[in-house]
Design an enzyme around this catalytic site. Structure first.
Site, PDB file in Angstrom:
ATOM      1  N   SER A  73      39.359  36.669  35.381  1.00 24.68           N
ATOM      2  CA  SER A  73      38.024  36.972  35.884  1.00 24.68           C
ATOM      3  C   SER A  73      38.027  38.391  36.436  1.00 24.68           C
ATOM      4  O   SER A  73      39.091  39.008  36.579  1.00 24.68           O
ATOM      5  CB  SER A  73      37.674  36.013  37.014  1.00 24.68           C
ATOM      6  OG  SER A  73      38.623  36.180  38.062  1.00 24.68           O
ATOM      7  N   LYS A  74      36.846  38.873  36.749  1.00 22.25           N
ATOM      8  CA  LYS A  74      36.725  40.210  37.316  1.00 22.25           C
ATOM      9  C   LYS A  74      37.505  40.269  38.629  1.00 22.25           C
ATOM     10  O   LYS A  74      38.211  41.224  38.904  1.00 22.25           O
ATOM     11  CB  LYS A  74      35.245  40.502  37.541  1.00 22.25           C
ATOM     12  CG  LYS A  74      34.927  41.879  37.992  1.00 22.25           C
ATOM     13  CD  LYS A  74      33.433  42.132  37.847  1.00 22.25           C
ATOM     14  CE  LYS A  74      32.955  43.141  38.841  1.00 22.25           C
ATOM     15  NZ  LYS A  74      32.828  42.654  40.223  1.00 22.25           N
ATOM     16  N   ARG A  75      37.361  39.199  39.401  1.00 23.60           N
ATOM     17  CA  ARG A  75      38.048  39.158  40.695  1.00 23.60           C
ATOM     18  C   ARG A  75      39.562  39.184  40.534  1.00 23.60           C
ATOM     19  O   ARG A  75      40.265  39.891  41.253  1.00 23.60           O
ATOM     20  CB  ARG A  75      37.627  37.908  41.470  1.00 23.60           C
ATOM     21  CG  ARG A  75      36.613  38.266  42.517  1.00 23.60           C
ATOM     22  CD  ARG A  75      36.322  37.171  43.512  1.00 23.60           C
ATOM     23  NE  ARG A  75      37.466  36.501  44.086  1.00 23.60           N
ATOM     24  CZ  ARG A  75      37.408  35.250  44.541  1.00 23.60           C
ATOM     25  NH1 ARG A  75      36.295  34.564  44.441  1.00 23.60           N
ATOM     26  NH2 ARG A  75      38.458  34.693  45.093  1.00 23.60           N
ATOM     27  N   ASP A 104      40.640  42.617  39.539  1.00 22.05           N
ATOM     28  CA  ASP A 104      40.549  43.480  40.723  1.00 22.05           C
ATOM     29  C   ASP A 104      41.775  43.307  41.605  1.00 22.05           C
ATOM     30  O   ASP A 104      42.388  44.276  42.046  1.00 22.05           O
ATOM     31  CB  ASP A 104      39.339  43.044  41.562  1.00 22.05           C
ATOM     32  CG  ASP A 104      38.137  43.922  41.306  1.00 22.05           C
ATOM     33  OD1 ASP A 104      38.252  44.803  40.434  1.00 22.05           O
ATOM     34  OD2 ASP A 104      37.098  43.715  41.960  1.00 22.05           O
TER      35      ASP A 104
END
Ligand code: GLU
Length: 515
Positions: free
Chosen positions: A264-266, A269
């Site tokens: 996921s983007k998270r 990150d």
């Protein structure tokens, strides 16, 4: 067999996720392998999620990756428009056909009424809370209302949706090229909305109609769409298109680096790597997220890396340029199980492609980088030497300029640990003698610098190991780095001797101040 036609069908709801890029690549590779056509279709029926700039971003990504579609918005083709928002009347007509044939129906229920229905079912202990063949009988729709009542509702402006009349007690079987036979019972599915109250088609309806009308032969997409496939199969049937139904291939999920859940983007990150291929600026927040391209990835490296996420070419070969990817690609070798996103591996690919880039090209980039970002003038010749010095040590091209700063500036800071450990009367004398020997030369190459160093140490009977690291610290400030003798060659003997003299003063100060 008819000519292969595949489509990449992203929704322009934001930056294109790296998983979407993989889907695009697999579609492209299959099309090219089969001598087929790669199509871009923009699925923008959900106006509430539309994000300005997303379509342009998608196109720029494909173009950067070198996987340009042959048909698509602004490109054209015989099956346009390739933007779903421009195909409203097509969806309307087809919906009407399903309604007329009793395969879809109007539903006038408000969201509150649907909630109430669910509450009722829940308190009665019913597990399946769907709007389906059982619950639809209790709701306000064209199956429960009379023809006149339906007409009244529509003409009176009551908002409505059109729902698919999910067949009762049906086993849906279809063959997925990756997953094999998939079997689903219709009792687990609901009467999906086909046309929303704003008159726009939902993804499911538009997707199936377009795949049919655009003569798509293979639907290659992410596994997250697998649960939608049974409905799509039923829609093909409802339209009597089952004979021309495309083959499905649902690509395995891309997992977080630790294999624990979907990437996921998270998660990206947190692990410190991009999730977008190019820089993406969110038009809402104005926040820019760094892309792989801006981080310094070459498109070759990224395409190579992404191609191996779920596709196993067999054998040990890992390096594939686009041409060899096309030659080797096959859907049969796509795996079912989730594939981990290993960022270190991505960097490894980038390093490989960087090392295989023409040094002259890299040197040109470097001199520009130094001029634009560091106000430094660097000749192409020096640029090439710098590239040679660091090529084995860097992953991204912009690292050359920052790593080369000591070439242009004498160091101001020195590795204190090395000084503390190695700086003494003996090493000071040895360094100074070496400096003096260099000072009288106009140039020296790496091998000669090495010979001179060894000979000097031998003549004064000092173990070279006691001096070598100090020599490096005096030239570049740090205790480790690329080939020291090459650095001496690049900077030249006079500059080196000056650096040594300058550093020894600092070393003396440091030693008395600190230790
Ligand atoms: N519009 C869908 C997406 O955004 C496409 C799914 C499909 O390929 O059918 O991923």
């Amino acid at each position: 067999m008819s000519k292969v036609r595949v489509r990449f069908a992203p929704s322009p709801t934001g930056g294109l996720h790296i998983g979407g890029v993989r889907t695009a690549i697999f579609n492209y590779l299959y099309a090219k392998k089969m001598g087929g056509t790669f199509i871009l279709r923009i699925e923008d029926t959900d106006q509430t999620r539309f994000v300005a700039g997303a379509e342009a971003y998608i196109k720029e990504t494909l173009s950067w990756c070198g996987i340009d579609p042959e048909e698509g918005p602004d490109i054209g083709g015989s099956y346009g428009s390739y933007r779903q928002s421009e195909r409203k009347s097509i969806y309307k007509e087809h919906t009407q056909q399903l309604i007329d044939e009793g395969k879809a129906y109007y539903a006038f229920d408000t969201p509150d009424e649907i909630d109430q229905m669910r509450e009722k079912l829940k308190s009665a202990g019913v597990l399946n809370l769907n709007y389906n063949s059982a619950s639809r009988k209790t709701m306000k729709n064209s199956l429960t209302l009379s023809k006149e009542e339906v007409k009244e509702q529509i003409e009176g402006g009551t908002p409505y949706v059109v729902r698919f009349k999910m067949p009762d007690k049906r086993e849906i079987r279809f063959h997925d090229l990756v997953r094999g036979w998939v079997l689903v019972h219709s009792s687990t599915l609901d009467d999906k909305v086909l046309l929303k109250s704003d008159g726009l088609a939902t993804y499911h309806l538009a997707n199936v109609i377009d795949d049919h009308l655009m003569k798509i032969t293979h639907v290659i997409r992410g596994e997250e769409w697998l649960p939608s496939a049974p409905l799509h199969v039923l829609l093909y049937e409802a339209f009597n298109w089952e004979a021309e139904m495309p083959d499905f291939a649902h690509l395995p999920l891309i997992m977080k680096p630790d294999g624990n859940g979907k990437l996921s983007k998270r998660a990206a990150d947190k692990a410190g790597f991009p999730i977008f291929p190019l820089n993406w600026t969110d038009p809402g927040s104005g926040e820019t997220l760094q892309g792989f391209r801006e981080m310094g990835f070459s498109s070759n490296a990224l395409v190579n890396f992404l191609s191996l996420l779920g596709w196993n070419p067999g054998g040990d070969q890992e390096i594939f340029d686009l041409k060899s990817l096309i030659a080797n690609f096959s859907i049969e070798r796509i795996g079912k199980s989730g594939t981990k996103f290993d960022f270190d591996k991505a960097k490894w690919f980038n390093q490989h492609y960087l090392k295989n880039t023409n040094p002259e090209v890299l040197a040109l980039e470097l001199t520009k980088d130094l001029r634009d970002n560091y106000s430094l003038d660097c000749s192409l010749e020096l640029g090439k030497q710098i590239i040679g010095l660091f090529i084995q040590r860097v992953t991204f091209p912009q690292e050359f300029a920052s790593a080369a700063q000591f070439i242009f500036h004498r160091p101001q800071l020195f590795d204190q640990k090395v000084i503390q450990k190695k700086w003494n009367e003996e090493s000071k004398m040895a360094l100074n003698i070496y400096a003096n020997k260099l000072a009288v030369l106009s140039e020296i190459n790496g091998d000669k610098a090495q010979d001179l160093f060894q000979a000097t140490m031998a003549s004064i009977q000092v173990n070279p190991g006691k001096v070598l690291q100090l020599l490096r610290v005096s030239i570049m400030g740090e205790g480790s780095g690329p080939d020291l003798m090459k650095i001496i060659e690049i900077l030249g003997p006079v500059e080196i001797s000056k650096r040594i003299q300058n550093a020894t003063v600092h070393f003396d100060h440091l030693k008395t101040a600190l230790f």
